[in-house]
Scaffold this active site. Structure first.
Site, PDB file in Angstrom:
ATOM      1  N   ASN A 212      66.100  27.076 135.287  1.00 51.76           N
ATOM      2  CA  ASN A 212      65.186  26.992 136.420  1.00 51.76           C
ATOM      3  C   ASN A 212      65.697  27.759 137.640  1.00 51.76           C
ATOM      4  OD1 ASN A 212      62.642  26.150 137.321  1.00 51.76           O
ATOM      5  ND2 ASN A 212      63.486  24.359 138.364  1.00 51.76           N
TER       6      ASN A 212
ATOM      7  N   GLU B  70      58.837  15.719 139.005  1.00 56.14           N
ATOM      8  CA  GLU B  70      60.063  14.962 138.766  1.00 56.14           C
ATOM      9  C   GLU B  70      59.632  13.537 138.443  1.00 56.14           C
ATOM     10  OE1 GLU B  70      63.190  16.002 138.762  1.00 56.14           O
ATOM     11  OE2 GLU B  70      63.120  17.948 139.773  1.00 56.14           O
TER      12      GLU B  70
END
Length: 377
Positions: free
Chosen positions: A211, A339
């Site tokens: 990421n 998340e």
């Protein structure tokens, strides 16, 4: 080492500390709370309880309430493709370890060029709730099509491409050495499992954080991710990793791209661009309205609360992120990163009994999000 949300004003920071740090913490002018008294013990208990549940599972019925190793995820994907006429499976590339990166395509129509949604997870190998929740949500989509009005409307509108595990090598390693990958290392984007790499792991050079590896402000300001021993190391060049190249090429091969959903843990956040800088995109009104609808639907299921906003605003600035890349370079209007649970009580050690509740609320949020996408192209 920290995990979860990096703080701004009135927020918190999670650290994993050795046992002899209590006196130092007491000397600081900080308010602290012990979330997990013994992380090693918590890891071992989590692994033991999950393994006991797996052993008690039926050999013929997939148990969505436990975490599964990569071999079982592969088999689940093959079984779904074999048992459902509108599901196909494809390989989009291979890893340094020679493992396939697989995608499950859900398409209930033969019409060409249908709007495409990507549901992707496990860029970071230790985030086991990511693939577990994706498997549960995908099964629910398949089982509820034709009987659930919301699911049916979404699948009638979109082709959905499901990538449960991008970082296959890292996920496999996290099962082989969970006491290392879930305590000592930020095992995000670890792409090599050779003996040479394992020796590097011991020395601290851990691999590449996927990421941070996308070509979107890749070589920008972040001073930490240039260090090969950093747990957010961006790689030697953008798209240096097989996984990021494979995912980019696959996404770009699909013409009518409308939404990309990137699944992580933990912190309970619904986020969107920008990550690499402060400020809002030209689609900010749609991002905020879709996030508001999604988080409200999510909270309605179990009362779990999510914060939403641009990544740089609600968590931290990130260069080379998948969310920014899919928005700016792949030109996907609705690119979001989630998340999942929790806010630090268990962190990356989320108990298996929370898999299905997490999947239930996340699916409700995603359905509301995609309903907004459908009505606001």
């Amino acid at each position: 080492m920290y995990g979860g949300q990096v703080p701004g004003p009135n927020t918190s920071l999670d650290f994993i500390l050795p046992p002899n740090m209590a006196a130092l913490m007491d000397s600081l002018t900080l308010t602290s709370t012990v979330q997990i008294p013994d992380v090693e013990k918590a890891v071992n208990m989590s692994l033991f309880s999950n393994e006991q549940a797996r052993l008690q599972s039926s050999v013929t019925t997939f148990n969505y309430a436990v975490y599964h190793p990569m071999s079982e995820i592969y088999q689940w994907m093959l079984d779904q493709a074999a048992s459902t006429k509108y599901v196909t499976i494809m390989d989009i590339g291979s890893t340094n370890g020679g493992n396939d990166i697989k995608v499950l395509k859900i398409s209930v129509s033969l019409a060409p060029n249908r709007p495409a949604v990507f549901l992707e997870g496990t860029l970071h190998a230790r985030e086991w709730i990511s693939p577990a929740s994706i498997l549960w949500m995908t099964n629910e989509l398949l089982q509820r099509y034709g009987t659930d009005a919301d699911v049916t409307a979404i699948l009638n509108e979109f082709d959905i491409y499901v990538i449960p595990v991008v970082n296959v090598d890292g996920y496999i390693y996290s099962w082989q050495s969970p006491e290392v990958s879930k305590i000592v290392l930020d095992f995000g984007g670890r792409t090599e499992t050779t003996q040479e790499q394992l020796e590097k792991n011991i020395q601290g050079a851990l691999g590449t954080d996927l990421n941070r590896n996308f070509r979107i402000r890749w070589s920008a300001w972040d001073p930490d991710n240039v260090n090969p021993c950093s747990d957010t190391y961006k790689g030697s060049f953008s798209f240096s990793e097989r996984e990021t190249r494979a995912l980019k090429s696959f996404v770009m091969s699909i013409s009518n791209r409308v939404a990309f959903i990137d699944i992580h843990s933990y912190a309970q956040l619904w986020m969107y661009p920008y990550a690499y800088k402060q400020g809002v995109t030209r689609n900010d009104a749609d991002f905020r309205a879709s996030a508001q609808a999604a988080t409200a639907a999510l909270t309605a299921v179990h009362g779990t609360t999510y914060k939403y906003g641009p990544i740089a605003e609600v968590i931290y600035q990130v260069t080379g992120s998948i969310c920014d890349y899919m928005y700016k370079k792949a030109r996907i209007k609705y690119s979001v990163s989630l998340e999942l649970r929790d806010k630090g009580q268990y962190g990356f050690l989320l108990p298996a009994e929370q898999i299905i509740p997490t999947g239930e609320e996340t699916l409700a949020g995603i359905l509301a999000f995609l309903d907004y996408v459908r009505n606001n192209p």
